[in-house]
Design an enzyme around this catalytic site. Structure first.
Site, PDB file in Angstrom:
ATOM      1  N   LYS A  97      34.698  29.882 -30.553  1.00  0.00           N
ATOM      2  CA  LYS A  97      33.798  28.938 -29.853  1.00  0.00           C
ATOM      3  C   LYS A  97      32.586  29.135 -30.524  1.00  0.00           C
ATOM      4  O   LYS A  97      32.280  30.467 -30.661  1.00  0.00           O
ATOM      5  CB  LYS A  97      34.049  28.956 -28.432  1.00  0.00           C
ATOM      6  CG  LYS A  97      33.671  27.632 -27.544  1.00  0.00           C
ATOM      7  CD  LYS A  97      35.024  26.701 -27.649  1.00  0.00           C
ATOM      8  CE  LYS A  97      34.454  25.256 -27.107  1.00  0.00           C
ATOM      9  NZ  LYS A  97      35.849  24.498 -26.799  1.00  0.00           N
TER      10      LYS A  97
HETATM   11  P1  NAD Z   1      31.350  14.721 -24.324  1.00  0.00           P
HETATM   12  O1  NAD Z   1      30.103  15.321 -24.474  1.00  0.00           O
HETATM   13  O2  NAD Z   1      32.207  13.616 -25.268  1.00  0.00           O
HETATM   14  O3  NAD Z   1      31.467  13.945 -22.950  1.00  0.00           O
HETATM   15  C1  NAD Z   1      30.939  14.908 -21.501  1.00  0.00           C
HETATM   16  C2  NAD Z   1      31.053  13.946 -20.579  1.00  0.00           C
HETATM   17  O4  NAD Z   1      30.865  14.462 -19.477  1.00  0.00           O
HETATM   18  C3  NAD Z   1      29.696  12.778 -20.872  1.00  0.00           C
HETATM   19  O5  NAD Z   1      30.361  11.443 -20.024  1.00  0.00           O
HETATM   20  C4  NAD Z   1      28.649  13.378 -19.722  1.00  0.00           C
HETATM   21  O6  NAD Z   1      27.904  12.458 -19.277  1.00  0.00           O
HETATM   22  C5  NAD Z   1      29.744  13.922 -18.717  1.00  0.00           C
HETATM   23  N1  NAD Z   1      28.989  15.014 -18.045  1.00  0.00           N
HETATM   24  C6  NAD Z   1      28.202  15.986 -18.520  1.00  0.00           C
HETATM   25  N2  NAD Z   1      27.459  16.851 -17.419  1.00  0.00           N
HETATM   26  C7  NAD Z   1      28.334  16.458 -16.421  1.00  0.00           C
HETATM   27  C8  NAD Z   1      28.121  16.745 -14.929  1.00  0.00           C
HETATM   28  N3  NAD Z   1      27.464  17.930 -14.508  1.00  0.00           N
HETATM   29  N4  NAD Z   1      28.832  15.980 -13.995  1.00  0.00           N
HETATM   30  C9  NAD Z   1      29.786  14.723 -14.399  1.00  0.00           C
HETATM   31  N5  NAD Z   1      29.767  14.469 -15.872  1.00  0.00           N
HETATM   32  C10 NAD Z   1      29.004  15.286 -16.650  1.00  0.00           C
HETATM   33  O7  NAD Z   1      32.431  15.899 -24.346  1.00  0.00           O
HETATM   34  P2  NAD Z   1      34.091  16.047 -24.561  1.00  0.00           P
HETATM   35  O8  NAD Z   1      34.324  16.450 -25.763  1.00  0.00           O
HETATM   36  O9  NAD Z   1      34.712  14.677 -23.737  1.00  0.00           O
HETATM   37  O10 NAD Z   1      34.344  17.181 -23.326  1.00  0.00           O
HETATM   38  C11 NAD Z   1      34.683  17.297 -22.339  1.00  0.00           C
HETATM   39  C12 NAD Z   1      35.464  18.626 -21.622  1.00  0.00           C
HETATM   40  O11 NAD Z   1      36.654  18.541 -22.460  1.00  0.00           O
HETATM   41  C13 NAD Z   1      34.734  19.765 -21.846  1.00  0.00           C
HETATM   42  O12 NAD Z   1      34.848  20.746 -21.075  1.00  0.00           O
HETATM   43  C14 NAD Z   1      35.327  20.313 -23.499  1.00  0.00           C
HETATM   44  O13 NAD Z   1      35.323  21.618 -23.451  1.00  0.00           O
HETATM   45  C15 NAD Z   1      36.664  19.728 -23.075  1.00  0.00           C
HETATM   46  N6  NAD Z   1      37.461  19.369 -24.371  1.00  0.00           N
HETATM   47  C16 NAD Z   1      37.299  18.710 -25.240  1.00  0.00           C
HETATM   48  C17 NAD Z   1      38.018  18.264 -26.524  1.00  0.00           C
HETATM   49  C18 NAD Z   1      37.613  17.469 -27.365  1.00  0.00           C
HETATM   50  O14 NAD Z   1      38.369  16.970 -28.283  1.00  0.00           O
HETATM   51  N7  NAD Z   1      36.528  16.831 -27.290  1.00  0.00           N
HETATM   52  C19 NAD Z   1      39.192  19.021 -26.563  1.00  0.00           C
HETATM   53  C20 NAD Z   1      39.680  19.898 -25.521  1.00  0.00           C
HETATM   54  C21 NAD Z   1      38.829  19.937 -24.236  1.00  0.00           C
END
Ligand code: NAD
Length: 409
Positions: A97
């Site tokens: 990561k």
């Molecule tokens: P992203 O940046 O696209 O979206 C994050 C979302 O969370 C946004 O809508 C943001 O406004 C919101 N957010 C941020 N802080 C917040 C808070 N304090 N309270 C509520 N909402 C909040 O990110 P993503 O890629 O969707 O990732 C989200 C989660 O999923 C993370 O934990 C990431 O590690 C995990 N994840 C992502 C992927 C991927 O393929 N993108 C895969 C597996 C896991």
């Protein structure tokens, strides 16, 4: 939290102490300084990290996040979960990561490109198709992956698309990658509902987070006719007991607006704490880690928690939820669709042969549903939570690999 989860599972499965010790440490961390000459002519220094938790089963794999409060410990935990996730899916990959302490919304496009290229140069020696393959995570996207791929390639003197996944399709990205995590969540949820005799269409769903993961799963469920009664982003959330119009909320988001500014008299504005405590059938935390904890777990009223985010539930909360009879589908299973299609992208890049969307989604579905069934069956057979069952399967594979390879020297 990652270490405590391994402790809990080690006790449950009688894991050899040596293996536990091995898995509770990361292989290597690189901390770098990133000097950037900002548009205003002033120099600013940023800090970045790349962590390899384990390359025992293959090259490291894991996203890079940009956020002002990223810490090395957070990146270490996220790298650990990547190892466990790849092993659970039986992908020939390890766990890694990365993170950069920066608020990307404060940067111009030029500054964002500079920070990405300089960070890539600083970690150049520990990434590569055979070493460690980064991908997008919070606040990083296909454009950022394109800059990483280009910087790496320019330094090596040839194009190497397999250094990073989540790239734009035009330069070696895969169809279906952007929606993969959401699709994976859907396949697992659908399989769970079948096993629990629940009709998915009549469940009421709440989603925390409206980014790649939260937005995609909300869209998929909305298009299947499932009611999403609340959704939130960093600004707070919107609630309507009869369901929200996810299509127009996605358009609103894509036009760079926050949910708090959305105008609809039928929707009630709620804050991010309230979102998690709305009575629903399925709660999908898809924002950040540590969202469901000791202080709010008791107020959660749902049947299923589907972990879209990494590490959204603390071990203390897990215990409370278990006592309440809530089924928690753990992150390393639920959100593994992203790394699964990243793996497909990596294979396609290496072979220079690209698959059609049907094949991507079919192979993704096979892996996600088969892994779910393996976890669910073990949980039923041994009376375990899905998290413990998933960890046992994953750690057993890692244990075997460590035993076979031996401890060097
Ligand atoms: P992203 O940046 O696209 O979206 C994050 C979302 O969370 C946004 O809508 C943001 O406004 C919101 N957010 C941020 N802080 C917040 C808070 N304090 N309270 C509520 N909402 C909040 O990110 P993503 O890629 O969707 O990732 C989200 C989660 O999923 C993370 O934990 C990431 O590690 C995990 N994840 C992502 C992927 C991927 O393929 N993108 C895969 C597996 C896991």
């Amino acid at each position: 939290m990652a270490k405590r989860q391994i402790d809990i599972v080690a006790k449950e499965m009688g894991l050899d102490d040596n293996i536990k010790k091995y898995l509770q440490r990361v292989e290597r961390c690189l901390i770098v300084s990133i000097p950037i000459l900002m548009d205003n002519g002033k120099l600013e220094m940023f800090e970045g990290y790349r962590v390899h938790h384990s390359t025992i089963r293959g090259p490291g794999k894991g996203g890079i996040r940009y956020a002002p409060n990223v810490t090395l410990d957070e990146v270490k935990a996220l790298a650990t979960w990547m190892t466990l996730k790849c092993s659970l899916l039986n992908l020939p990959l390890g766990g890694a990561k990365g993170g950069v302490c920066v608020d990307p919304t404060r940067l111009s496009r030029t500054e964002l490109e500079k920070i990405t290229r300089r960070f890539t140069s600083e970690i150049l020696n520990i990434i590569g198709p055979d070493i460690d393959i980064p991908a997008p995570d919070v606040n990083t996207n296909p454009q950022i992956m394109a800059w990483i791929m280009d910087t790496y390639s320019m330094n090596k003197g040839r194009s190497i698309p397999g250094v990073v996944t989540g790239k734009p399709i035009e330069i070696g990205g895969s169809v279906g990658r952007e929606s993969a995590t959401g699709m994976g969540l859907y396949y697992v949820l659908d399989a769970l509902c079948s096993r629990e005799n629940l009709d998915l269409k009549s469940q009421k769903v709440v989603v925390q987070g409206f980014g790649n993961v939260g937005g995609t799963i909300a869209k998929i469920l909305f298009e299947k006719g499932v009611k999403i009664i609340a959704i939130s982003d960093i600004s707070g959330g919107l609630y309507n007991k009869d369901g929200l119009d996810i299509k127009s909320l996605l358009e609103w988001r894509d036009n760079k607006h926050l949910l708090k500014d959305y105008d609809n008299d039928n929707y009630v504005y709620i804050n991010n704490d309230e979102v998690l405590e709305i009575k629903c059938d399925i709660l999908i935390p898809a924002a950040l880690e540590n969202q469901i904890h000791k202080a709010n777990a008791d107020n959660i009223e749902c049947k299923i928690i589907l972990e879209g985010a990494n590490g959204p539930t603390t071990p203390e909360a897990d215990e409370i939820l278990q006592n309440k009879g809530i089924i928690v589908v753990p992150d390393i299973l639920a959100n593994a669709g992203g790394v699964c299609v990243s793996y497909f992208e990596y294979i396609q890049d290496i072979h220079s042969y690209f698959w059609k969307l049907d094949r991507i989604n079919q192979e993704l579905k096979n892996i996600m549903v088969n892994t779910f069934e393996e976890v669910y069956n073990l949980a039923i057979e041994k009376n375990l939570t899905l998290r413990i069952a998933a960890y046992i399967i994953s750690i057993s594979r890692l244990e075997k690999a460590i035993e076979l390879r031996g401890i060097f020297p």
